[in-house]
Design a protein around this motif. Structure first.
Motif: not given
Lengths: 556, 556
Positions: B335, B327-328, B323, B408, B404, B341, B331, B411
């Motif tokens: 949390r 995007e990181t 990412s 996944k 993940y 994470v 993510s 989203t």
């Protein structure tokens, strides 16, 4: 005239190179046993056929068309010479060679042009369409499926467009592992230009030394190391294709979801959609380590089972190949005097195997290739070793693999040697799911043998498995029989038809990597179903409604 | 009525499941910062839209046609109900959701049919052609490219053909690693039926939980583990496709050279060539070991460089994904409270990285997956570890990968959550050679930001690289902006257009795995060149001259 070199017009390869059997003591007895042909009886006439005695139809190209073509590409790059016209008539199938030797040439190209640029190709294509001529693109001329031949009944002028001058690697994208290459580039020229920079494309079909990149794309070729590098469909990323009035451009992409794949429509199109001028291909850095190892399996079933297990294992070798017992016998019969296939395949080893209970008549020779870092090759070899052992196979070592690597492009010369002496040999290959391969093999061998009985000869058929994929593999058959100059084409057709039908009847495709052309077109509806064949017809018709582009190929 | 389940008509997923942010303390501040949206202000109305208030055009299906359809498939499997017609109108793109919430439905299917057999599909297709109706095949309805929508100007009756009843794995060929599966099978049903027997197809697109095999084939889908299993084009070996009057049959083959690939014409055909009823797919034994590991890179360039090197190395992981910093950040913002994470991405680790000189604003989170025997996974991890280290990355461990894996498919629920609160979010993905990815990334981000300025909002765009291939990879962008119910579709079009054009201008394709539909069709000539687009037109026209089969998709 042109500087583009071709193979000899009447056979494979270059003048002066031929198969030599006197230094191979087992070869003559083998041939006698296999096809009842006595090599000790020297044939009456093995000189090259006489070009001057061939009767060619007059060229139908008009003076005005010839003048226009000369204007387009220059005087040095247009020709109506006999040799050039004959060279561009056929590929190198056994049917082609028989026809050439027999003088059976119903129709030849009326003119051969050698464009030097894509712009020139465009003008030639447009001229062909405007003048209602026929255009047949020509690469190396190695095709064995009749993809190149003019239709016998064709009454329009036929232009053979030879890409031979367009033979350069234009650009290397080292970061992406991509090279942009002109379509007329021959295999050795391509690998040399890439190799100088430390790269390889990794595509090595049997025809490698005489075939071109454009030809590979146009016929959906597959090379010996496809397990690692992929077949040409996978290697091909970008394309430039001259179609009437414009150029089709497929940009190099690792993947895309833009509808039905136009890239995959050009692959295998055999000139029916236009002339491929440039291909962007995947290239790989030359591996640090490369090994092709020889193995022996006690029989064909064990060899097949091992290949099948390797395909679904964690191992990913670059070559997987196993010959049946007959092809193994053929390999052994081509050993040079005093030379073992390797130190390992010695008489002593044979004795050991015999004591272990192996039936030496059933031995199957296998080659498995590895590439990568030294450590990676070691890791892969170890994975494969366990599988080979599980299926009763043994490792022979590097010797046979090295020999295989050296000899791999020579087989077509043997075919010509046999043809000179009265035996016809050819190849047919197919692919099917793993679960079908045993029946496919047995069915094909049985069909060939029935055909031999029908035509009253002692025929030969041998096979290897190669090009392993996740769900199946290719079976590659070589067959031969004594024709005695007694309707050789008619007899060939009986055998070839039997083999092709056996492919289809046992779940195989009509060809794994030799294209359709005219030779395999009779089976296309059985392979793709009538609806699939009609989609091809619809596609060709939409691009080429007047059938100017290599008509009559793939679907009639 | 029908037992086939669908997603809610006005959004993603099933009723009652929604994204929850109160347990994620960083989420609201993140959204405020990213798109200037205050989640603390509860929106006025986030109830589901009211179906009864939608104005639908009257059904154009005639009584005779309805009677005939009922006769064909049975009363329980034909419907003209409002909910069914609306459910089958669109996919789930942001444009679709905005139109549904807005009541902008120019045209809906006039009837929905649920055939139970291929023979019924054949009769429905033939009826559509005979009666000059329009037929739109429907799988899970997850498409985001407008592949499903009826043309607004369509005056002929429109039949939505829902494959939902054809949902079984028909046959497993364990020897070949092939399964024959009905096209209407949903992802989870497919994997459950295969998993019960110890197999997996390994295809996990984001839409997995609600999309079907036939839909994947029709749109050239690609799953998260395509590095190992291949995209759907590779997984698909055999096909059965109902075309007018007959069925196209592509037999399962590992490879073939039968001319332009008809198999690859059906892939991505979005219903324009017929209705896919069965697919023979590659399947793999469930791996002994499966790990998805998390890694951190100091910045995007380092992450890209590592992925690039992995692609040309001896390693062959099943997932490669990194990412960008945005995007990181996203993510990290999702949390859960009190949950890191992973144990590894702790405040303590951040301190360590800071001391090492990392800019924490530039951190890039990466996931790399491994499958095979325990030993093979170890070998692969080690190969990757060296490359990651070379590019300054560090291993986080299994925690983030496990998370993940769990999250996944979630989203799209976040998208609906934001939409309820006044922000539009969507995705656009492309693919290009490795050498183009940096410019492609920068150009796309710049184009999106320019578009945000144009429409006067604070917009967001983030990206990850995934689906690594030898010569390039996919860049997957997610973008969002506050629409304030002020011409959201018009503003979306400004942003979407800017992003798509940046793809093409920087050597990328219009979509890597979301198909063309209507959304991307404006770029098809730039992607394939006009000659390529015309080949598609020619193909469609030859099969469907009266444009009865999902007209207006892929090429206008």
């Amino acid at each position: 005239m042109t500087t583009v070199k071709h193979m000899k017009w009447w056979g494979w390869g270059v003048e002066g190179v031929q198969f030599e059997y006197h230094n191979k003591p087992n070869f003559a007895p083998f041939v006698k046993e296999a096809v009842d042909l006595d090599l000790e009886v020297e044939p009456a006439d093995i000189d090259a056929p006489d070009l001057d005695r061939l009767r060619l139809p007059d060229s139908l190209i008009s003076a005005a068309q010839l003048a226009r073509l000369t204007e387009l590409v220059g005087d040095a790059h247009v020709t109506t010479e006999r040799l050039e016209r004959v060279t561009h008539t056929y590929g190198k199938s056994i049917r082609d060679l028989l026809r050439l030797r027999d003088g059976s040439i119903a129709r030849v190209p009326d003119v051969v042009v050698y464009p030097g640029t894509e712009a020139e190709v465009q003008q030639i294509v447009d001229l062909a369409v405007d003048q209602d001529a026929v255009l047949i693109p020509f690469g190396g001329g190695t095709n064995i499926s009749g993809s190149l031949e003019p239709l016998p009944e064709e009454t329009r002028p036929i232009i053979s467009l030879d890409l031979g001058r367009m033979n350069r690697v234009l650009e290397v994208d080292e970061q992406s592992g991509l090279a942009r290459v002109q379509a007329g580039t021959l295999g050795p020229d391509l690998e040399e230009q890439l190799g100088d920079r430390g790269w390889t494309m990794g595509h090595f079909p049997d025809s490698f030394t005489h075939s071109t990149l454009g030809g590979w794309v146009a016929t959906r070729s597959s090379g010996m190391q496809s397990d690692k590098y992929g077949d040409i469909a996978e290697i091909t990323r970008g394309l430039r294709v001259v179609v009437p009035r414009r150029t089709l451009v497929i940009r190099p992409l690792p993947g895309t979801s833009t509808g039905p794949s136009v890239r995959e429509m050009i692959l295998g199109s055999e000139g029916r959609l236009g002339v491929i001028t440039e291909v962007t291909v995947q290239i790989h850095r030359l591996p640090t380590e490369r090994q092709v190892l020889g193995y022996l399996f006690p029989d064909w079933q064990a060899g097949l089972a091992a290949m099948e297990e390797i395909a679904s294992s964690d191992a990913s070798p670059s070559v997987t190949r196993v010959s049946d017992a007959r092809e193994t016998g053929f390999s052994f019969a081509t050993r040079k005097k005093g030379k073992k296939v390797s130190g390992a395949v010695s008489a002593a080893l044979m004795k050991v195997l015999e004591r272990k209970g192996w039936d030496l008549e059933k031995l199957c020779l296998s080659f498995i290739g590895y590439e990568g870092s030294k450590r990676h090759v070691g890791y892969e070899k170890n994975l494969v070793r366990q599988i080979v052992r599980k299926h009763g196979g043994i490792l022979l070592g590097k010797g046979p693999g090295t020999l295989y690597d050296q000899k791999k492009f020579d087989t077509p010369y043997i075919r010509d040697f046999l043809l000179d002496r009265g035996a016809a040999a050819d190849v047919s290959e197919t692919a099917a799911p793993w679960s079908r391969l045993r029946d496919l093999y047995a069915g094909t061998v049985a069909a060939a043998n029935a055909a031999y009985r029908e035509i009253g000869v002692r025929g030969w058929i041998m096979c290897h498995l190669s090009h392993s994929e996740h769900s199946g593999a290719c079976l590659y058959f070589t067959f031969a029989f004594r024709h005695d100059d007694n309707d050789p084409i008619g007899r060939y057709e009986v055998v070839k038809t039997a083999i092709q039908q056996a492919f289809i009847d046992n779940g195989g495709t009509l060809s794994h990597h030799h294209a359709v052309g005219r030779e395999h077109a009779p089976w296309i509806e059985q392979d793709l179903s009538p609806a699939g064949a009609d989609m091809l017809r619809g596609l060709f018709e939409s691009v080429d409604p007047k059938r100017n582009l290599n008509p009559g190929k793939i679907v009639f």
